[in-house]
Design an enzyme around this catalytic site. Structure first.
Site, PDB file in Angstrom:
ATOM      1  N   ARG A  99      -5.877 -27.550 -55.587  1.00  0.00           N
ATOM      2  CA  ARG A  99      -4.591 -27.900 -56.123  1.00  0.00           C
ATOM      3  C   ARG A  99      -4.550 -29.417 -56.761  1.00  0.00           C
ATOM      4  O   ARG A  99      -4.370 -29.677 -58.041  1.00  0.00           O
ATOM      5  CB  ARG A  99      -3.350 -27.846 -55.263  1.00  0.00           C
ATOM      6  CG  ARG A  99      -3.355 -26.322 -54.777  1.00  0.00           C
ATOM      7  CD  ARG A  99      -2.340 -26.160 -53.792  1.00  0.00           C
ATOM      8  NE  ARG A  99      -0.797 -26.645 -54.018  1.00  0.00           N
ATOM      9  CZ  ARG A  99       0.135 -26.709 -53.145  1.00  0.00           C
ATOM     10  NH1 ARG A  99      -0.104 -26.449 -51.887  1.00  0.00           N
ATOM     11  NH2 ARG A  99       1.309 -27.067 -53.234  1.00  0.00           N
ATOM     12  N   LEU A 132      -5.440 -20.441 -45.529  1.00  0.00           N
ATOM     13  CA  LEU A 132      -5.062 -20.435 -46.984  1.00  0.00           C
ATOM     14  C   LEU A 132      -3.502 -20.810 -47.063  1.00  0.00           C
ATOM     15  O   LEU A 132      -2.771 -20.601 -46.089  1.00  0.00           O
ATOM     16  CB  LEU A 132      -5.215 -18.941 -47.396  1.00  0.00           C
ATOM     17  CG  LEU A 132      -6.399 -18.213 -47.646  1.00  0.00           C
ATOM     18  CD1 LEU A 132      -6.349 -16.803 -48.186  1.00  0.00           C
ATOM     19  CD2 LEU A 132      -7.355 -19.237 -48.749  1.00  0.00           C
ATOM     20  N   ASP A 133      -3.135 -21.647 -48.206  1.00  0.00           N
ATOM     21  CA  ASP A 133      -1.628 -22.079 -48.157  1.00  0.00           C
ATOM     22  C   ASP A 133      -0.879 -20.749 -48.343  1.00  0.00           C
ATOM     23  O   ASP A 133      -1.240 -19.752 -48.716  1.00  0.00           O
ATOM     24  CB  ASP A 133      -1.488 -22.881 -49.396  1.00  0.00           C
ATOM     25  CG  ASP A 133      -2.278 -24.170 -49.521  1.00  0.00           C
ATOM     26  OD1 ASP A 133      -2.446 -24.603 -48.571  1.00  0.00           O
ATOM     27  OD2 ASP A 133      -2.297 -24.825 -50.559  1.00  0.00           O
ATOM     28  N   ARG A 134       0.438 -20.883 -48.075  1.00  0.00           N
ATOM     29  CA  ARG A 134       1.341 -20.110 -48.045  1.00  0.00           C
ATOM     30  C   ARG A 134       1.246 -19.143 -49.314  1.00  0.00           C
ATOM     31  O   ARG A 134       1.321 -18.036 -49.435  1.00  0.00           O
ATOM     32  CB  ARG A 134       2.962 -20.338 -47.846  1.00  0.00           C
ATOM     33  CG  ARG A 134       3.928 -19.466 -47.966  1.00  0.00           C
ATOM     34  CD  ARG A 134       5.366 -20.244 -47.548  1.00  0.00           C
ATOM     35  NE  ARG A 134       6.340 -19.055 -47.444  1.00  0.00           N
ATOM     36  CZ  ARG A 134       7.376 -19.249 -46.616  1.00  0.00           C
ATOM     37  NH1 ARG A 134       7.643 -20.236 -45.664  1.00  0.00           N
ATOM     38  NH2 ARG A 134       8.087 -18.199 -46.513  1.00  0.00           N
TER      39      ARG A 134
END
Length: 225
Positions: free
Chosen positions: A157, A55-57
């Site tokens: 995104r 998962l992205d930050r």
């Protein structure tokens, strides 16, 4: 930062509610990462759990951890085979005309010395498919449910920005980075099938910063979640 809340636990798996702002890997500039939390997530096991996917930050919500190497291998294979069901919620910065649809935009990684790396739609890129539906609108923004069929880097995104025509609120790479202190994306539900065992099913609570942006969770989840 407190140890992330546990959403699911058994002998071979944990699902945690990863906080927004917590990266999986140690930042080059230093600071906390998921690595600092793994020791506290042993929970009387000898081995620290290992993340199965990424998962992205900025992304909050369901993150699957495997508690032994065999489980890690099986779970990783399930992600690779696309048998894992993932449901995300995102706030996009704009109104969406349609109620639902499917985005099919192949993605490729590009890198420049000035801007660093990012993903872009590219005909010769890796196939990427995301199903979506509109959940609610507020103040010119839209809460969208995303169900990615593939798991490409930054897929939701890029598909929001280039497929829906409205980037995720707060996204500094594919949007203008304004309107929120983080990219407003939340891994809401995770379901992982297992041979001979009940599926891993976890749901992360609706984020407080989504509520602060004027949105509320749906009164009753869809039957297939």
């Amino acid at each position: 930062m407190n140890t992330p809340a546990i959403l699911f636990e058994d002998a071979e798996a944990l699902v945690i509610n990863k906080p927004a702002g917590l990266p999986l890997d140690r930042p080059r500039a230093g600071g906390r990462s998921l690595e600092d939390e793994l020791e506290g997530l042993k929970l009387n096991f000898q081995r620290a759990p290992a993340p199965v996917h990424r998962l992205d930050r900025d992304t909050s919500g369901c993150l699957l951890l495997a508690r032994n190497p065999k489980a890690l291998k099986r779970f990783a294979a399930a992600f690779e085979a696309r048998t894992v069901e993932k449901v995300y919620l995102g706030i996009v910065d704009g109104r969406i005309e349609q109620d639902e649809g499917t985005i099919e935009l192949a993605l490729s990684k590009v890198s420049t010395a000035k801007d660093g790396w990012r993903m872009i739609p590219a005909r010769k890129g890796k196939p990427a498919v995301t199903h979506w539906r509109k959940v609610a609108e507020h103040a010119g923004r839209t809460l969208v449910e995303f169900r990615p069929e593939t798991g490409r880097t930054h897929q939701i995104r890029v598909h929001a920005a280039s497929g829906l025509g409205a980037a995720l609120l707060g996204d500094p790479v594919y949007g203008d980075g304004k309107g929120a202190p983080r990219t407003m994306l939340h891994a809401a539900v995770l379901r992982v099938p297992r041979d001979g065992k009940p599926s891993i099913i976890a749901a992360a609570p609706f984020p407080t910063d989504f509520t602060a942006a004027g949105f509320e969770p749906e009164p009753t989840p869809p039957d297939d979640v």
